[in-house]
Every structure is written in C-alpha cells, then in structure tokens.
Design an enzyme around this catalytic site. Sequence first.
Site, short mmCIF file in Angstrom:
data_model
loop_
_atom_site.label_atom_id
_atom_site.label_comp_id
_atom_site.label_asym_id
_atom_site.label_seq_id
_atom_site.Cartn_x
_atom_site.Cartn_y
_atom_site.Cartn_z
N LYS A 71 0.82 -1.22 0.00
CA LYS A 71 0.00 0.00 0.00
C LYS A 71 0.86 1.27 0.00
O LYS A 71 0.61 2.18 -0.79
CB LYS A 71 -0.94 -0.02 1.20
CG LYS A 71 -1.80 1.23 1.37
CD LYS A 71 -2.95 0.99 2.31
CE LYS A 71 -2.53 0.33 3.60
NZ LYS A 71 -1.54 1.12 4.37
N THR A 73 4.02 1.49 -0.82
CA THR A 73 4.78 1.48 -2.08
C THR A 73 3.93 2.03 -3.22
O THR A 73 4.40 2.84 -4.04
CB THR A 73 5.23 0.04 -2.39
OG1 THR A 73 6.06 -0.43 -1.32
CG2 THR A 73 5.99 -0.02 -3.70
N ARG A 94 2.29 8.46 6.91
CA ARG A 94 2.56 8.38 8.35
C ARG A 94 4.03 8.10 8.60
O ARG A 94 4.74 7.57 7.74
CB ARG A 94 1.73 7.27 8.98
CG ARG A 94 0.24 7.51 8.98
CD ARG A 94 -0.52 6.29 9.49
NE ARG A 94 -0.31 5.16 8.59
CZ ARG A 94 -0.54 3.90 8.94
NH1 ARG A 94 -0.94 3.60 10.16
NH2 ARG A 94 -0.35 2.92 8.06
N LYS A 105 7.15 -6.47 10.73
CA LYS A 105 6.67 -5.79 9.52
C LYS A 105 7.79 -5.07 8.78
O LYS A 105 7.76 -4.92 7.56
CB LYS A 105 5.57 -4.79 9.90
CG LYS A 105 4.89 -4.12 8.72
CD LYS A 105 3.72 -3.27 9.21
CE LYS A 105 2.99 -2.62 8.04
NZ LYS A 105 3.76 -1.56 7.41
N ALA A 273 -3.53 1.66 12.58
CA ALA A 273 -4.94 1.62 12.17
C ALA A 273 -5.72 0.50 12.83
O ALA A 273 -6.94 0.53 12.84
CB ALA A 273 -5.05 1.48 10.66
N PHE A 301 -3.55 -0.32 6.97
CA PHE A 301 -4.18 -1.63 6.81
C PHE A 301 -5.30 -1.61 5.78
O PHE A 301 -5.26 -0.83 4.83
CB PHE A 301 -4.63 -2.18 8.16
CG PHE A 301 -3.48 -2.45 9.11
CD1 PHE A 301 -2.40 -3.24 8.72
CD2 PHE A 301 -3.47 -1.91 10.39
CE1 PHE A 301 -1.34 -3.48 9.59
CE2 PHE A 301 -2.41 -2.16 11.25
CZ PHE A 301 -1.35 -2.94 10.86
N PHE A 381 3.22 -8.99 -9.44
CA PHE A 381 4.35 -9.86 -9.12
C PHE A 381 4.71 -10.64 -10.38
O PHE A 381 3.84 -10.94 -11.21
CB PHE A 381 3.98 -10.84 -7.99
CG PHE A 381 4.10 -10.25 -6.61
CD1 PHE A 381 5.13 -10.64 -5.76
CD2 PHE A 381 3.17 -9.32 -6.15
CE1 PHE A 381 5.24 -10.10 -4.48
CE2 PHE A 381 3.27 -8.79 -4.88
CZ PHE A 381 4.32 -9.18 -4.04
N TRP A 409 6.95 -0.93 -7.74
CA TRP A 409 8.04 -1.51 -6.94
C TRP A 409 9.28 -1.74 -7.81
O TRP A 409 10.40 -1.44 -7.41
CB TRP A 409 7.58 -2.83 -6.32
CG TRP A 409 8.60 -3.49 -5.45
CD1 TRP A 409 8.88 -3.21 -4.13
CD2 TRP A 409 9.49 -4.55 -5.82
NE1 TRP A 409 9.89 -4.03 -3.67
CE2 TRP A 409 10.28 -4.87 -4.70
CE3 TRP A 409 9.69 -5.28 -7.01
CZ2 TRP A 409 11.25 -5.86 -4.71
CZ3 TRP A 409 10.65 -6.26 -7.03
CH2 TRP A 409 11.42 -6.55 -5.89
#
Length: 555
Positions: A71, A73, A94, A105, A273, A301, A381, A409
């Site tokens: 998200k 990224t 954030r 994470k 979140a 999230f 991907f 990405w």
Amino acid sequence: MKTDVEIAQEAVMSSITQVAQELQLTDDELELYGKYKAKVSLAAWERIKDRPNGKLILVTAINPTPAGEGKTTTTVGLGDALRQLDKKVMIALREPSLGPCFGIKGGAAGGGYAQVVPMEDINLHFTGDFHAITSAHNLLAAVIDNHIQHGNELGIDPRRITWRRVVDLNDRALRSIICGLGGKINGTPRETGFDITVASEMMAILCLASDLSDMKARIDRIIVAYTYDNQPVTAGQLQVTGALTLLFKDAIKPNLVQTLENTPAFVHGGPFANIAHGCNSVMATKFALKLADVVVTEAGFGADLGAEKFLDIKCRFAGFQPDAVVIVATVRALKMHGGVPKAELTNENMTALEQGLANLTKHIENMHKFGLPAVVAVNAFPTDTQQELNFVAEKCRSLGAEVAISEVWAKGGHGGRALAEKVLQATEKTSQFKFLYDDKAPIKTKIETIAREMYGADGVHYTAAAEKTIVELAKLGFDHTPICMAKTQYSLSDDAAKLGRPSGFTVTVREIRVAAGAGFLVAITGDIMTMPGLPKRPAAEKMDIDNNGKIMGLF
C-alpha cells in the site's frame, strides 16, 4: 533485485531546500534537520491558507496477508507517476513506528523503487516526533502518580486510573505491570501497563489537531482517571496542559522529505490503524492540499480499518474529503484469502483467486457506501499469470471500479502511469461523499453500523464491562463522538483466522475507552492488543551497522 535499503542508499537526493522551492515554500518557512529533512513552519499557513485545495486521493487496501499488498509502495509510486504526468503533486504519509520496524513488519517508507528518503532516518528516529509524544504521555502519567503521592487533592481513585504509560517498541512484558512498589516513598502500588506509543491518545491528538491552540484544548480535555465518586479527572485539572503542549511545539510541524524521484512528501504522525485511527496528521494533509494540485495519502491496513477511520474520523474533524480512493491488492494475497498456503502462491489457482476476490469485492462495496469512486491497483508480481490478472480486472469492472496494473516496486513512477491516468479520471467524477453514520447517534448504533456495514457482521456482542462503560459515558455526555474500532487487521471479522469475506459472525466488544482529547471513543474488539509483542525471530536480528555508519538489514 537489491534490497530496499540498498536502493535508498544509492538515491540521488535533492537538497530539501530545492524540494521546498518546487512547492514555492521560502527558506524562512523551513526548519532544517540536516540536508534532506525539514519541518515546515506553522507561519507558512497564514500565507497559503486561502488557496483552493488540490485533489485528494486516498490509498487503502484489502485485508493484509503475509503475501504482501504494497500500500505505501503504491502510494509513493502513484505520486511519482502523477508527477511524470506533469501534475504538481505531494505525498502525505505516516511516520513508521520502531515497534514493527524491529519486529516483523519492517520499515514503512515504501519499497523497491517507490520509496521516501532518507529511508534510514524516516524508519528510525527521524525528527524526534515520536519521542515528543512518548515524553508528553509519560509526563502526564508521572504527574498523576505524583498528585496521589502528595495528598490526592482531586480524590483520584488509584483503581480507576485509565492513563497507562507508553513506549515505541513491541514489549509484551509491559502489557500488565504493578508500579509503586518499594515502600511509601515510591508511590501507591497499583496495577497499570504500557501501550505502544502509536496507540497513545497523544499521537491521535497530534494527528487531529488543526493548530497549536487546538492541540492545547484537546490535551486539556484528556481524561486520565476517575474519582472515588465516579467523576472524570482531566489533564487540565492536573494543571499541566501548558507543559504537555510545549513538548509538541516542534512535533506539530509537518516533516518534509522526498521520494526516490524527488517528489515532495510530508511524513508526519503515525497512529496504527488496528488500535488507533491510522492516518497521518491533519496538519500535513491540509498543508499539502494548499501546496499541490494533487495529494496522495494513505490510511493504514485494509479499508475496513484505515479508510473507514480516515473518512469517519479524520475527514469529519478536518472538513475535507477524498476525490477518489485507490484499493491496493495483489493476486498472491487474494489467493491466500482464498485458502492457498504461502508456499503455493506462485502456482496459478483460479478457484482460490475467485474465492479470495470476495475480500476485495467487500472493500469496493464499502468505498461505494461512502459515495466515492474506487480504482483498484493490482500490485504486480512476476509470478502473476495473464489469466489471473484478466480475471481480477473483469471482476472489478463488473463492480463499477476501474482497475490498473501497478509495477511501481520494480519501475518507480514509470510503472504507475497507467494507474495514475485511471485515478485522474476518477477524480473528475462528481463526488457523492457521505459519512457512514451520524456521530450524534447512540454509541451502540454507531458501533453496530460499522460492524454490519464495513465488516459484514450479523451483530455485536458486548461484554458486561463494555455495557457498563457505555452507560457511564452516555451519562457523562461522551456519546456524541465518532467511534474508533480497535480490531485485527487480518480479517473483516474480529477473528484473524477468518480470511476472505466471512459471514455469520458477531463482533465482540470487550472494552470501551474514552479519548476525550482526540474526540472519539475506542471500541476494543476480539483479542486485539494495544501493546504488540515481538515474533520468535524479530527483524532486529538481521540489522547491523558498519564502522562507516552504513546500515544493513533495514529491509
């Protein structure tokens, strides 16, 4: 492929004064933290406040899985792509917490070739905002115990002190403690505990305050305890509002950085979140809307948590609204929601994909309930097959959501241009934005509306303790506020094991906490913890720094 930190370390950054010039900020409006970071002076607001707002794009996601969604990224890459399309863009994110950074994470500055930099600084101490929050929170905790030690003039019941302490790390041993041991000189023994800093009401206040004056008023209203005759005790009654506010004199100012492609970005505030409201600061967002024509922001999230709180809490208080929503998903994560184990996600599985798409479908429906156009960003991907991608796209379009493949990405902004074009088209649609609930509705009505409409629950079960608190808060006049749901991020339900789009479940509310300063009530559901723990093999074990100061292992 290089690691995120290796890519970030090779970045060619512009000086932060050059980045500010792109936004037409003056040198006098910057407070420099080295060559590549700055805070923007609050005085700049007076010069820019009458400008029209730019377009606001909210990036959210499906419920996260170990397969990854990307998200942040996508948020960064979308901003870079919009800038490549000659838009005056700002990104608003954030700040990362040290807890997940050293836990499981990892960092929260994006990934691959879609990152904000300097990545190491942003993921570590940055400009000290979290330290200010931790210090202010714990100062208030110390003052409460000190007040009791020196006569307890306010009649605080030590058994009903609701203000816990905080630290910005995952430390399960601190969840429940006894303080004040060691004899009379060391205070009154009592049960208490620690939360992680990002769950602090001080963090919520920093992120919701419109200015320093508003922050002071919010801090003054914080309820820290109750008296023996059940009356709330506030920070204002303890006469430390001024001292607490002055610790935020710098922290309240938005932090200006840049992406790998030199797009300006605010990184400011960082409530989780799942246990808090999950959005960057109102200050950063409102500044960005005046400084840019398009602002891309994210909420933590899945859309059931971060986006719902962005719309029902942040937008309600700040007075702005998104022009479009981007929902990030991956084929891998959708297959995991369809029951495929992580080891088998590289295999094409159309049956599992169809089952997992129910999760994405629910999030699209939810954003439409707010009257907002949705664009699905499929974070690509290499193992995704064309059949899988086509199937996701067809399903999204049948639900009235545009869809685009995102390759930010691997390719940075160039890999997000198709998404950027779809998003710009969505922002041109007429907004039908509306809140999910009336904040003046009864507490249970608001909680049950969120549970039924956002999660798909059949209903809500309240523990006896929650029932009692709801009655008490209504009597005290705290029922006319928004609700901040504390819930697992991994499921639409309050059970992390229920993937996809579960049905036939009820949500259990075990506790209600009042955040009078922030301006909302926190409904704690299921087994959600406000102090996370470390995994068996925390990310910290893979990190190091050499004699030249080069950091390794920071994802």
